[in-house]
Motif scaffolding. Structure first.
Motif, short mmCIF file in Angstrom:
data_model
loop_
_atom_site.label_atom_id
_atom_site.label_comp_id
_atom_site.label_asym_id
_atom_site.label_seq_id
_atom_site.Cartn_x
_atom_site.Cartn_y
_atom_site.Cartn_z
N PRO A 138 0.81 -1.23 0.00
CA PRO A 138 0.00 0.00 0.00
C PRO A 138 0.84 1.28 0.00
O PRO A 138 0.50 2.25 -0.68
CB PRO A 138 -0.81 -0.12 1.29
CG PRO A 138 -0.83 -1.57 1.62
CD PRO A 138 0.47 -2.14 1.10
N SER A 139 1.96 1.32 0.73
CA SER A 139 2.77 2.54 0.77
C SER A 139 3.73 2.60 -0.43
O SER A 139 3.79 1.66 -1.23
CB SER A 139 3.54 2.60 2.08
OG SER A 139 4.26 1.41 2.26
N ALA A 140 4.50 3.68 -0.51
CA ALA A 140 5.40 3.88 -1.65
C ALA A 140 6.52 2.82 -1.63
O ALA A 140 6.88 2.32 -0.56
CB ALA A 140 6.01 5.26 -1.59
N PRO A 141 7.07 2.46 -2.82
CA PRO A 141 8.16 1.49 -2.86
C PRO A 141 9.36 1.94 -2.02
O PRO A 141 9.73 3.12 -2.06
CB PRO A 141 8.54 1.44 -4.34
CG PRO A 141 7.34 1.94 -5.06
CD PRO A 141 6.69 2.93 -4.14
N SER A 142 9.92 0.99 -1.24
CA SER A 142 11.05 1.36 -0.38
C SER A 142 12.37 0.95 -1.04
O SER A 142 13.05 0.05 -0.59
CB SER A 142 10.90 0.70 0.99
OG SER A 142 10.34 -0.58 0.88
N LEU A 143 12.69 1.61 -2.14
CA LEU A 143 13.92 1.34 -2.88
C LEU A 143 14.43 2.66 -3.44
O LEU A 143 13.62 3.51 -3.84
CB LEU A 143 13.61 0.45 -4.09
CG LEU A 143 13.82 -1.04 -4.08
CD1 LEU A 143 13.54 -1.61 -5.45
CD2 LEU A 143 15.23 -1.39 -3.66
N PRO A 144 15.76 2.84 -3.50
CA PRO A 144 16.28 4.04 -4.19
C PRO A 144 15.83 4.02 -5.65
O PRO A 144 15.70 2.93 -6.24
CB PRO A 144 17.80 3.88 -4.09
CG PRO A 144 18.02 2.88 -3.01
CD PRO A 144 16.81 1.99 -2.97
N PRO A 145 15.61 5.19 -6.28
CA PRO A 145 15.06 5.23 -7.65
C PRO A 145 15.84 4.40 -8.66
O PRO A 145 15.23 3.71 -9.47
CB PRO A 145 15.13 6.72 -7.99
CG PRO A 145 15.07 7.41 -6.67
CD PRO A 145 15.74 6.52 -5.68
N VAL A 146 17.17 4.41 -8.59
CA VAL A 146 17.95 3.68 -9.60
C VAL A 146 17.69 2.16 -9.51
O VAL A 146 17.60 1.46 -10.53
CB VAL A 146 19.46 4.03 -9.51
CG1 VAL A 146 20.05 3.60 -8.17
CG2 VAL A 146 20.24 3.42 -10.65
N MET A 147 17.56 1.67 -8.29
CA MET A 147 17.27 0.25 -8.10
C MET A 147 15.82 -0.06 -8.50
O MET A 147 15.55 -1.11 -9.09
CB MET A 147 17.48 -0.16 -6.64
CG MET A 147 18.92 -0.13 -6.19
SD MET A 147 19.05 -0.65 -4.47
CE MET A 147 20.81 -0.81 -4.28
N LEU A 148 14.92 0.86 -8.18
CA LEU A 148 13.51 0.66 -8.51
C LEU A 148 13.31 0.58 -10.03
O LEU A 148 12.57 -0.27 -10.53
CB LEU A 148 12.67 1.81 -7.92
CG LEU A 148 11.17 1.70 -8.14
CD1 LEU A 148 10.59 0.48 -7.44
CD2 LEU A 148 10.46 2.96 -7.64
N VAL A 149 14.02 1.46 -10.77
CA VAL A 149 13.89 1.46 -12.23
C VAL A 149 14.38 0.11 -12.80
O VAL A 149 13.73 -0.48 -13.65
CB VAL A 149 14.68 2.64 -12.85
CG1 VAL A 149 14.78 2.50 -14.36
CG2 VAL A 149 14.00 3.96 -12.49
N THR A 150 15.52 -0.38 -12.29
CA THR A 150 16.03 -1.68 -12.76
C THR A 150 15.00 -2.78 -12.49
O THR A 150 14.72 -3.61 -13.35
CB THR A 150 17.36 -2.02 -12.05
OG1 THR A 150 18.26 -0.94 -12.24
CG2 THR A 150 17.97 -3.29 -12.59
N LEU A 151 14.43 -2.75 -11.29
CA LEU A 151 13.44 -3.78 -10.93
C LEU A 151 12.20 -3.68 -11.82
O LEU A 151 11.72 -4.70 -12.33
CB LEU A 151 13.04 -3.63 -9.46
CG LEU A 151 12.02 -4.66 -8.96
CD1 LEU A 151 12.62 -6.06 -8.95
CD2 LEU A 151 11.50 -4.31 -7.58
N LEU A 152 11.71 -2.46 -12.04
CA LEU A 152 10.49 -2.31 -12.84
C LEU A 152 10.75 -2.71 -14.30
O LEU A 152 9.89 -3.33 -14.94
CB LEU A 152 9.97 -0.86 -12.76
CG LEU A 152 9.44 -0.45 -11.38
CD1 LEU A 152 8.98 1.00 -11.38
CD2 LEU A 152 8.31 -1.35 -10.90
N LEU A 153 11.92 -2.36 -14.82
CA LEU A 153 12.27 -2.78 -16.19
C LEU A 153 12.31 -4.31 -16.27
O LEU A 153 11.84 -4.91 -17.24
CB LEU A 153 13.61 -2.19 -16.61
CG LEU A 153 13.63 -0.69 -16.90
CD1 LEU A 153 15.06 -0.19 -17.11
CD2 LEU A 153 12.79 -0.35 -18.13
N SER A 154 12.86 -4.92 -15.22
CA SER A 154 12.94 -6.38 -15.21
C SER A 154 11.54 -7.01 -15.14
O SER A 154 11.27 -8.01 -15.79
CB SER A 154 13.80 -6.84 -14.02
OG SER A 154 14.06 -8.21 -14.12
#
Lengths: 36, 216
Positions: free
Chosen positions: B177-193
């Motif tokens: 429910p809350s915002a993703p708890s990852l730094p943006p650079v890691m979050l982008v890699t995860l979302l692309l994956s």
């Protein structure tokens, strides 16, 4: 202060295993669909 | 262009993009300080778990549709999605222990999340064993649909198991429910994956469906 732990071997193993499984399955499917 | 060749193209593009994910994750995403390089397994483990759960979710939905509409295409799709889900489950169950060993100090532990995901893998296997054991097509489709719906029911328990039970497994860091708890650079890699693994699922299922639609 200590740096990050030295566990790159596990990372390499996971990346290789994933590539092997996914590429192997892709090759199996591509060979099977070629015959259609 | 046949369905098989469309599936082949999607798969080929997804594999090229997966190579791009490897480059981005290994060379352009920072190493996490506490877990070290093993944390990067997360960029493959979480998306493969997502694709496995997507596979079983769609097996379940297609199974329900088959039982209501009696359209044989839904059964064929469920069968294709189950086989593809088995492959993604295998990736999930291979990368998980490879992360757990350096971080937890053990390859495996019988906690709720891990045990339920192992059950998911066995359900995929059982689904296919059942299909191969029943020769009458109508009966096979109905029995398989029941197993598929059981798999769909299992999914919320897998996702919520880390909240419902005391487990070693980390809680969701994106699908919560809350915002993703990852730094943006890691979050982008995860979302692309996530995107690439979803595309790979589409490519695999399109091909597998094309094989299943061949007259026997």
């Amino acid at each position: 202060m200590n740096g990050p732990p030295q566990n790159a071997a596990f990372m390499v193993a996971a990346y290789i295993a994933t590539a092997v499984i996914l590429v192997a399955y892709a090759v199996i499917l591509i060979r099977r669909t070629r015959g259609l | 262009m046949t369905q098989g060749s469309v599936g082949r193209w999607i798969t080929a593009v997804a594999l090229v993009l997966l190579a791009g994910i490897y480059v981005r994750a290994l060379a352009f995403t920072p190493t996490e300080l506490l877990q070290g390089p093993a944390q990067k397994i997360f960029y493959l483990h979480v998306p493969s778990a997502w694709s496995a759960m997507l596979s079983m979710g769609l097996v379940g939905v297609a199974s329900i549709l088959f039982l209501f509409l009696k359209d044989e295409r839904y059964d064929r799709f469920a069968s294709a999605s189950a086989e593809v889900g088995t492959v993604f489950s295998l990736v999930m169950l291979t990368t998980g222990p490879l992360w757990a060993k350096p971080i937890w100090g053990t390859w495996w532990t019988w906690d709720a999340r891990l045990t339920l995901t192992l059950m998911l893998f066995f359900l995929f296997i059982g689904y296919q064993l059942l299909r191969s054991a029943v020769s009458e097509p109508g009966l096979r489709a109905r029995y398989a649909a029941v197993v598929g719906i059981c798999g769909l029911v299992l999914l919320p328990f897998i996702h919520l198991s880390v909240y419902l039970f005391r487990t070693l497994h980390p809680r969701p860091i994106v699908l919560k429910p809350s915002a993703p708890s990852l730094p943006p650079v890691m979050l982008v890699t995860l979302l692309l994956s996530f995107g690439v693994f979803t595309l790979l699922y589409v490519g695999f299922v399109t091909q597998r469906y094309a094989i299943g639609s061949e007259p026997r």
